[in-house]
Write a protein that holds these residues in place. Sequence first.
Motif, mmCIF file in Angstrom:
data_model
loop_
_atom_site.group_PDB
_atom_site.id
_atom_site.type_symbol
_atom_site.label_atom_id
_atom_site.label_comp_id
_atom_site.label_asym_id
_atom_site.label_seq_id
_atom_site.Cartn_x
_atom_site.Cartn_y
_atom_site.Cartn_z
ATOM 1 N N GLY A 178 -21.877 -1.453 -5.426
ATOM 2 C CA GLY A 178 -20.899 -1.532 -4.348
ATOM 3 C C GLY A 178 -20.094 -0.266 -4.198
ATOM 4 O O GLY A 178 -19.810 0.180 -3.073
ATOM 5 N N ALA A 179 -19.695 0.327 -5.310
ATOM 6 C CA ALA A 179 -18.920 1.571 -5.259
ATOM 7 C C ALA A 179 -19.712 2.674 -4.577
ATOM 8 O O ALA A 179 -19.185 3.403 -3.721
ATOM 9 N N VAL A 180 -20.971 2.808 -4.937
ATOM 10 C CA VAL A 180 -21.800 3.860 -4.339
ATOM 11 C C VAL A 180 -22.009 3.595 -2.851
ATOM 12 O O VAL A 180 -21.995 4.529 -2.033
ATOM 13 N N GLN A 181 -22.160 2.336 -2.467
ATOM 14 C CA GLN A 181 -22.306 2.011 -1.040
ATOM 15 C C GLN A 181 -21.044 2.398 -0.268
ATOM 16 O O GLN A 181 -21.110 2.933 0.844
ATOM 17 N N VAL A 182 -19.885 2.130 -0.861
ATOM 18 C CA VAL A 182 -18.620 2.500 -0.221
ATOM 19 C C VAL A 182 -18.523 4.014 -0.076
ATOM 20 O O VAL A 182 -18.078 4.521 0.959
ATOM 21 N N CYS A 183 -18.931 4.745 -1.102
ATOM 22 C CA CYS A 183 -18.917 6.208 -1.029
ATOM 23 C C CYS A 183 -19.770 6.697 0.139
ATOM 24 O O CYS A 183 -19.365 7.588 0.902
ATOM 25 N N LYS A 184 -20.941 6.110 0.294
ATOM 26 C CA LYS A 184 -21.809 6.488 1.400
ATOM 27 C C LYS A 184 -21.158 6.149 2.736
ATOM 28 O O LYS A 184 -21.174 6.948 3.680
ATOM 29 N N ASP A 185 -20.561 4.953 2.822
ATOM 30 C CA ASP A 185 -19.919 4.526 4.064
ATOM 31 C C ASP A 185 -18.737 5.416 4.426
ATOM 32 O O ASP A 185 -18.412 5.575 5.612
ATOM 33 N N ARG A 186 -18.092 5.991 3.409
ATOM 34 C CA ARG A 186 -16.950 6.867 3.668
ATOM 35 C C ARG A 186 -17.376 8.296 3.981
ATOM 36 O O ARG A 186 -16.530 9.144 4.234
ATOM 37 N N VAL A 215 -16.100 -2.979 -1.564
ATOM 38 C CA VAL A 215 -16.792 -3.239 -0.303
ATOM 39 C C VAL A 215 -15.923 -4.088 0.621
ATOM 40 O O VAL A 215 -15.790 -3.800 1.822
ATOM 41 N N ASP A 216 -15.307 -5.144 0.065
ATOM 42 C CA ASP A 216 -14.440 -5.994 0.880
ATOM 43 C C ASP A 216 -13.312 -5.177 1.506
ATOM 44 O O ASP A 216 -13.037 -5.294 2.707
ATOM 45 N N PHE A 217 -12.657 -4.384 0.709
ATOM 46 C CA PHE A 217 -11.526 -3.612 1.225
ATOM 47 C C PHE A 217 -11.990 -2.639 2.300
ATOM 48 O O PHE A 217 -11.359 -2.503 3.351
ATOM 49 N N ASN A 218 -13.094 -1.965 2.039
ATOM 50 C CA ASN A 218 -13.590 -0.963 2.979
ATOM 51 C C ASN A 218 -14.036 -1.580 4.298
ATOM 52 O O ASN A 218 -14.025 -0.919 5.348
ATOM 53 N N GLN A 219 -14.395 -2.859 4.258
ATOM 54 C CA GLN A 219 -14.834 -3.558 5.467
ATOM 55 C C GLN A 219 -13.709 -4.353 6.121
ATOM 56 O O GLN A 219 -13.948 -5.163 7.021
ATOM 57 N N GLY A 220 -12.476 -4.104 5.662
ATOM 58 C CA GLY A 220 -11.324 -4.748 6.272
ATOM 59 C C GLY A 220 -11.117 -6.189 5.868
ATOM 60 O O GLY A 220 -10.442 -6.950 6.573
ATOM 61 N N MET A 221 -11.674 -6.590 4.715
ATOM 62 C CA MET A 221 -11.555 -7.979 4.259
ATOM 63 C C MET A 221 -10.693 -8.067 2.996
ATOM 64 O O MET A 221 -11.002 -8.791 2.055
ATOM 65 N N TYR A 222 -9.604 -7.306 2.965
ATOM 66 C CA TYR A 222 -8.714 -7.274 1.803
ATOM 67 C C TYR A 222 -7.855 -8.526 1.772
ATOM 68 O O TYR A 222 -7.092 -8.791 2.690
ATOM 69 N N SER A 223 -7.983 -9.305 0.701
ATOM 70 C CA SER A 223 -7.183 -10.523 0.562
ATOM 71 C C SER A 223 -6.530 -10.658 -0.804
ATOM 72 O O SER A 223 -5.573 -11.418 -0.964
ATOM 73 N N GLU A 224 -7.054 -9.942 -1.796
ATOM 74 C CA GLU A 224 -6.469 -10.010 -3.138
ATOM 75 C C GLU A 224 -6.897 -8.795 -3.944
ATOM 76 O O GLU A 224 -7.817 -8.073 -3.556
ATOM 77 N N ASP A 225 -6.191 -8.564 -5.048
ATOM 78 C CA ASP A 225 -6.505 -7.448 -5.933
ATOM 79 C C ASP A 225 -7.350 -7.926 -7.111
ATOM 80 O O ASP A 225 -7.535 -9.126 -7.322
#
Length: 237
Positions: free
Chosen positions: A89-97, A10-20
Amino acid sequence: MIDIIGEALVDFNQGMYSEDIKTYSSLDEEGTMPLPYLFRGFDEMPDLEQKALKLCSGKVLDIGCGSGSHSLYLQNKGFEVTALDRSNGAVQVCKDRGILKTLNCSVLDHEGPKYDTLLLLMNGIGIAGDLNSLNIYLNHFKKLLRPNGQVLLDSSDIIYMYDQDDDGGYWIPNNGDYYGEVLFEMEYKGKRSKPFKWLYIDYQTLKNCAENHNFNCEYVSEGPHYDYLSRLTLKQY
């Protein structure tokens, strides 16, 4: 239960990527799961994954879909694909994509409809955790497959991670467990998951288990580092 994967996706998909995501295993290895890699397009996928996607047919269930990269590719190719993951979170990202069909559950809790292709990539069969549980999953897969359906999965033989002696044998702990049964933990932004089991299975062991459940098991192709793609189909009588 902390949704480490989901929070990170979710963080990555929302542009909040800061760490792996950090990973820790019972093999005394520490590693990272790079988030950009989980959002890769088809051209950035390993050859085994590209091959598996090209072999998909009919109605597809993407089991352990993660960010939905495989589902998205198939959907854009005109397939009717359902992205399934236990992670909220994964399923939410799938929907957002933009993936049209999603399921937020364990595949063992999914009773149908039936599918032509069950897809388990990025060592997706690892969800079984151990060989004993693999039998449960294989039995369940039979209930989800249409006649002439297929299971496409990749995995790795991790025997190479154990010490080898002069005559070519491997030093494997004699604790009664299969050497591909690994205990993992994940950490993201200071949160750490509880330990969970993950299965890496060599091809011959997979073939033996599959045939015990009336599957034909085909070795489709080999990857660069002890990994392989396999195709299971139900035996016809």
